[in-house]
Design a protein around this motif. Structure first.
Motif, short mmCIF file in Angstrom:
data_model
loop_
_atom_site.label_atom_id
_atom_site.label_comp_id
_atom_site.label_asym_id
_atom_site.label_seq_id
_atom_site.Cartn_x
_atom_site.Cartn_y
_atom_site.Cartn_z
N THR B 198 56.19 32.58 35.54
CA THR B 198 56.81 31.84 35.00
C THR B 198 56.58 31.09 36.09
O THR B 198 55.74 29.82 36.21
CB THR B 198 57.29 31.72 33.71
OG1 THR B 198 57.02 32.71 33.53
CG2 THR B 198 58.13 30.09 33.10
N ALA B 199 57.52 31.27 37.09
CA ALA B 199 57.90 29.78 38.06
C ALA B 199 56.55 30.01 38.94
O ALA B 199 56.12 29.64 39.80
CB ALA B 199 58.64 30.78 39.01
N ASP B 200 55.72 31.51 39.17
CA ASP B 200 54.33 31.09 40.24
C ASP B 200 53.23 29.93 39.35
O ASP B 200 52.63 30.20 40.33
CB ASP B 200 54.07 33.02 40.35
CG ASP B 200 53.58 33.08 41.49
OD1 ASP B 200 53.94 32.55 42.64
OD2 ASP B 200 52.64 33.97 41.48
N LYS B 201 53.29 30.40 38.02
CA LYS B 201 52.00 30.47 37.16
C LYS B 201 51.34 28.75 37.75
O LYS B 201 50.27 28.73 37.50
CB LYS B 201 52.23 30.39 36.25
CG LYS B 201 51.18 31.32 35.31
CD LYS B 201 52.05 31.38 34.01
CE LYS B 201 50.55 31.95 33.05
NZ LYS B 201 51.52 32.33 31.50
N ILE B 202 52.50 28.19 37.66
CA ILE B 202 52.39 26.77 37.90
C ILE B 202 51.83 26.26 39.65
O ILE B 202 51.76 25.06 39.36
CB ILE B 202 54.16 26.17 37.29
CG1 ILE B 202 55.40 26.46 37.50
CG2 ILE B 202 53.96 26.65 36.10
CD1 ILE B 202 56.23 25.37 38.36
N LYS B 203 51.80 26.74 40.50
CA LYS B 203 51.92 26.89 42.08
C LYS B 203 49.93 26.57 41.45
O LYS B 203 48.87 26.01 41.88
CB LYS B 203 51.68 27.76 42.89
CG LYS B 203 52.70 27.97 42.39
CD LYS B 203 54.10 27.34 43.21
CE LYS B 203 55.47 27.50 42.93
NZ LYS B 203 56.14 28.74 42.90
N THR B 204 49.48 27.22 41.06
CA THR B 204 48.05 28.00 40.00
C THR B 204 47.20 27.02 39.26
O THR B 204 46.19 26.59 38.73
CB THR B 204 46.81 29.03 40.50
OG1 THR B 204 47.75 29.62 39.59
CG2 THR B 204 47.48 29.37 41.79
N LEU B 205 48.02 26.14 38.08
CA LEU B 205 47.93 26.56 36.65
C LEU B 205 48.31 25.33 36.75
O LEU B 205 50.06 25.25 37.04
CB LEU B 205 48.17 27.02 35.48
CG LEU B 205 46.44 28.47 35.31
CD1 LEU B 205 47.56 29.19 34.16
CD2 LEU B 205 45.70 27.93 35.54
N SER B 206 47.97 24.30 35.91
CA SER B 206 49.64 22.88 35.52
C SER B 206 50.48 23.90 34.51
O SER B 206 49.73 24.61 33.38
CB SER B 206 48.37 21.66 35.25
OG SER B 206 48.15 21.84 33.43
N PRO B 207 51.66 23.41 34.29
CA PRO B 207 52.21 23.62 33.00
C PRO B 207 51.82 23.83 31.57
O PRO B 207 52.14 24.59 30.70
CB PRO B 207 53.81 23.06 33.00
CG PRO B 207 53.75 22.60 34.68
CD PRO B 207 52.93 21.97 34.86
N LYS B 208 51.25 22.34 31.37
CA LYS B 208 51.09 22.22 30.76
C LYS B 208 49.62 23.63 29.72
O LYS B 208 49.35 24.57 29.63
CB LYS B 208 49.78 20.40 30.46
CG LYS B 208 49.51 20.25 28.92
CD LYS B 208 48.49 19.22 29.21
CE LYS B 208 48.22 18.76 27.60
NZ LYS B 208 49.36 17.99 27.54
N GLU B 209 48.49 24.33 30.86
CA GLU B 209 47.33 24.52 30.90
C GLU B 209 48.54 26.16 30.83
O GLU B 209 48.03 27.49 30.14
CB GLU B 209 46.67 24.65 31.89
CG GLU B 209 46.14 23.47 32.50
CD GLU B 209 44.98 23.54 33.50
OE1 GLU B 209 43.39 23.04 34.00
OE2 GLU B 209 45.72 24.28 34.56
N ALA B 210 49.57 25.88 31.60
CA ALA B 210 50.19 28.05 31.88
C ALA B 210 51.23 28.23 30.72
O ALA B 210 51.94 30.03 30.10
CB ALA B 210 50.93 27.66 32.61
N GLN B 211 51.19 27.46 29.36
CA GLN B 211 51.78 27.58 28.05
C GLN B 211 51.81 28.02 27.35
O GLN B 211 50.35 28.30 27.38
CB GLN B 211 52.02 26.00 27.01
CG GLN B 211 53.34 26.01 26.13
CD GLN B 211 54.60 26.16 26.90
OE1 GLN B 211 55.12 25.41 27.76
NE2 GLN B 211 55.29 27.28 26.99
#
Lengths: 251, 251
Positions: B198-211
């Motif tokens: 979850t912490a890693d994902k937002i390095k490549t996707l915006s938090p909105k995209e990662a939800q």
């Protein structure tokens, strides 16, 4: 060799299709997707079918669809007495049709189509209705992950709820932080080391011990300054509720 | 060589004392702590004083105390016309006494005494009242960190608020997840790969995209099941509010 059918084309299904195609001792036999295009870019050798009646029996069938569709889909399978599992954290195996043997194959991870994951590190929580089916499901899970657990329905449910708090809600807080940064022209990535350290800290301290910030310090001046700074009622309400919760739980 | 005094003995002060002792081109001259024992285990060569009048002028003085004490402490310094900075994210430099030159040295990290940190990766946000003081403060910050930023008061405030959401509140959600696991005898560490991803994902996707999760899928059945599963009113209220917020912000 384990023959495998995968039913579904969502985030979880797509990641399972990708990993099981490259897995030794597993033959990904057929994939069911309502729309062929949803998975065709992922598939090398497996057959894609769009009609349930074209599915052939496999040792294991993984149904990876929305919770509400599991019962219907399991009913539509044109074969009997095979092991059929779903991937839901919050449903029991009872939701599956009686015509096949039942189980659960719940990978505890957040899957987005656009982000690759390392399956070896993903905990997979297994349950089967019949004890004698467990070994087969375990072999399948161990072929992709080093972290395979036998977890019953009640524990799986609690893991799922805990995961909503520790992952889905956490990501939403990142989103709110991201919005605050964007509104004030500060690059969100300045926060990445802090976000990483917050996730890292709880490996050595309990979250209770790791808590920092104005709420736990009962720093009322800063709390009021922050509430005045936030111009959005939704963010204010979340700030208030989480501040109260920190103070109540760590008083 | 930059001579440095550090005032304080809290989480931030202790980490600054530890790192500046090992830093080339910086002489950690004196440390002020109300209780000598609070810092004596950390200090090799620097002098510890417990009386403000024993402090001697230094090129830079870092005041790392609670926000409410900054004004009083800066007033108690027995010297004038040195560069004096505080480490608060939410206070302006104006809170410092006029008798010295002013600035802010805000390390954007969560510090717990029991957990070592790598300062090289910690963003340090700097501001000085006088332009000509900036180079000195920047040299000091760059001696410990590779990520030094010039950030004004309004931007620092927004970073601080964003950090409360993305770190302090996130850690509290880990705590709630931890409690749910403990209550149901599931080891919390099964969630670590999910928390890291979850912490890693937002390095490549915006938090909105990662939800991901039941809220964004509008999976009302699962949401109701989770609310029924939670027996604690506080957790229910947080679950409801964050679910609403996800649905409102991503509708």
């Amino acid at each position: 060799m384990i023959t495998l059918n995968i039913i579904g084309s969502g985030n979880v299904a797509q990641h399972l299709i990708s990993v099981f195609q490259q897995t030794e001792n597993v033959v990904l036999q057929q994939i069911f997707a309502r729309k062929r295009e949803a998975v065709s870019h992922l598939v090398a050798d497996a057959e894609i079918v769009t009609n349930f009646n074209d599915l052939k029996p496999a040792n294991v069938t993984i149904i990876s669809v929305t919770d509400g569709a599991i019962a219907e889909v399991s009913n539509a399978l044109p074969y009997e007495n095979q092991l059929v599992v779903h991937t839901s954290g919050s449903m029991g195996f009872e939701t599956l049709s009686n015509k096949n043997r039942k189980g659960v194959f719940y990978p505890l991870q957040t899957f987005s189509k656009a982000k690759a994951v390392n399956f070896k590190e993903i905990p997979i929580c297994l349950e089967t209705e019949k004890e004698e089916d467990f070994a087969l499901l375990e072999r399948l899970a161990q072929s992709i992950s080093d972290k395979v657990f036998k977890i019953g329905a009640a524990q799986r449910q609690s893991l799922h709820v805990a995961a909503v708090f520790s992952c889905n809600f956490v990501n939403h807080l990142y989103q709110l932080g991201h919005e605050i940064c964007e509104e004030h022209n500060v690059p969100f990535d300045i926060l990445f080391p802090l976000i990483d350290e917050t996730a890292d800290k709880i490996k050595t301290l309990s979250p209770k011990e790791a808590q920092t910030g104005p709420a736990i310090r009962h720093d009322q001046k800063t709390i009021e300054k922050h509430l005045a700074f936030l111009d959005d009622e939704n963010k204010k309400a979340i700030y208030r509720l989480l501040t109260q919760s920190i103070q109540k739980n760590n008083g």
